[in-house]
Design an enzyme around this catalytic site. Structure first.
Site, PDB file in Angstrom:
ATOM      1  CB  SER A 148    -115.147  16.919 -26.477  1.00  0.00           C
ATOM      2  OG  SER A 148    -114.655  16.653 -27.778  1.00  0.00           O
ATOM      3  CE1 TYR A 161    -118.255  12.272 -26.637  1.00  0.00           C
ATOM      4  CE2 TYR A 161    -117.280  13.918 -28.094  1.00  0.00           C
ATOM      5  CZ  TYR A 161    -117.223  13.144 -26.941  1.00  0.00           C
ATOM      6  OH  TYR A 161    -116.144  13.248 -26.099  1.00  0.00           O
ATOM      7  CE  LYS A 165    -118.213  15.080 -24.054  1.00  0.00           C
ATOM      8  NZ  LYS A 165    -117.968  14.815 -22.613  1.00  0.00           N
TER       9      LYS A 165
END
Length: 256
Positions: A148, A161, A165
């Protein structure tokens, strides 16, 4: 006078087997389609068997090569066993992912553990299992993890999150160093916000949509199709000297 002209490396994947994890929807589904259209024999893997079968039938109806594999990337042992049973592969595209967004001060341990189990731990050991098969078979392969743009920056309510990543970007670089002597390339793709089932809750929030549109310099939300070309590029000989890096498909988000 030019004696000879260079030859453009092929984007074709004929004769190669590709494993796409998280293929039941979204970017994973797009990756499976893109690789199959490029000539690969694609194993569409994920947790939702019904959706995988629908995808396989759609691909085979177009004369493309596809099969299914029910697999939960968060279950490291069963994933390792499955890869050993149906591998080896020339290409891995891992699009399995989970997002549970919350402000830092409200993060729950259960949500942290669930997201890390798939996005980081599961991704690491999936790549390891496929890489082992490549090394044992002498395959000079390509491993691609759908990361991402949040693996390069931070974001509102996305501390967990983004952390997972960033971790993916870290192990990708280290794996590239260790697997390079085997001819195995390891890279990530870093999309911006793309309309998929995973991002549905985000796009239901008008304030979040306004924030996203302001940050994307090209002025539009990403689509699954925007990522498909990057998948084929990193899987194919067109990227033969590309490893240990991230191909950002972020509309300029991380440019500043």
């Amino acid at each position: 006078m030019i004696d000879s002209l260079p030859t453009t490396p092929s984007f074709r994947l004929d004769g190669r087997r590709a494993l796409v994890v998280g293929a039941s929807s979204g970017i994973g589904l797009g990756a499976a389609v893109a690789l199959a259209e490029a000539g690969a024999s694609v194993v569409c893997a994920g947790r939702r068997e019904k959706e995988l079968l629908v995808l396989m039938e759609a691909l085979t109806a177009r004369g493309l090569s596809a099969e299914t594999l029910v697999l939960d990337a968060a279950d490291v042992r069963s994933t390792r066993d499955a890869i050993g049973r149906v591998g080896p592969f020339d290409v891995l595209v891992n699009s399995a992912g989970l997002a549970r967004h919350a402000p830092v001060l409200e993060t729950e341990e259960a949500d942290f553990d669930a997201v890390a189990a798939i996005n980081f731990r599961g991704a690491y050991f999936l790549a390891q299992a496929v890489a082992r098969g490549m090394v044992d078979a002498g395959i000079r392969g390509s491993i691609v993890t759908i990361s991402s743009q949040m693996g390069h920056v931070g974001g509102l309510d996305r501390a967990v999150y983004a952390a997972t990543k960033h971790a993916v970007e870290g192990f990708t670089k280290s794996m590239a160093i260790e697997l390079g002597p085997h001819g195995i390339r390891v890279n990530t793709i870093g999309p911006t916000f793309v309309r998929t089932p995973l991002t549905a809750s985000t796009f239901a929030d008008p304030e979040r949509v306004a924030w996203i549109e302001q940050k994307i310099k090209l002025g539009r939300i990403g689509t699954v199709e925007d990522v498909m070309g990057a998948v084929v590029f990193l899987a194919s000989d067109a990227s033969a000297l590309v490893t240990g890096t991230s191909l950002l498909v972020d509309g300029g988000w991380t440019a500043g």
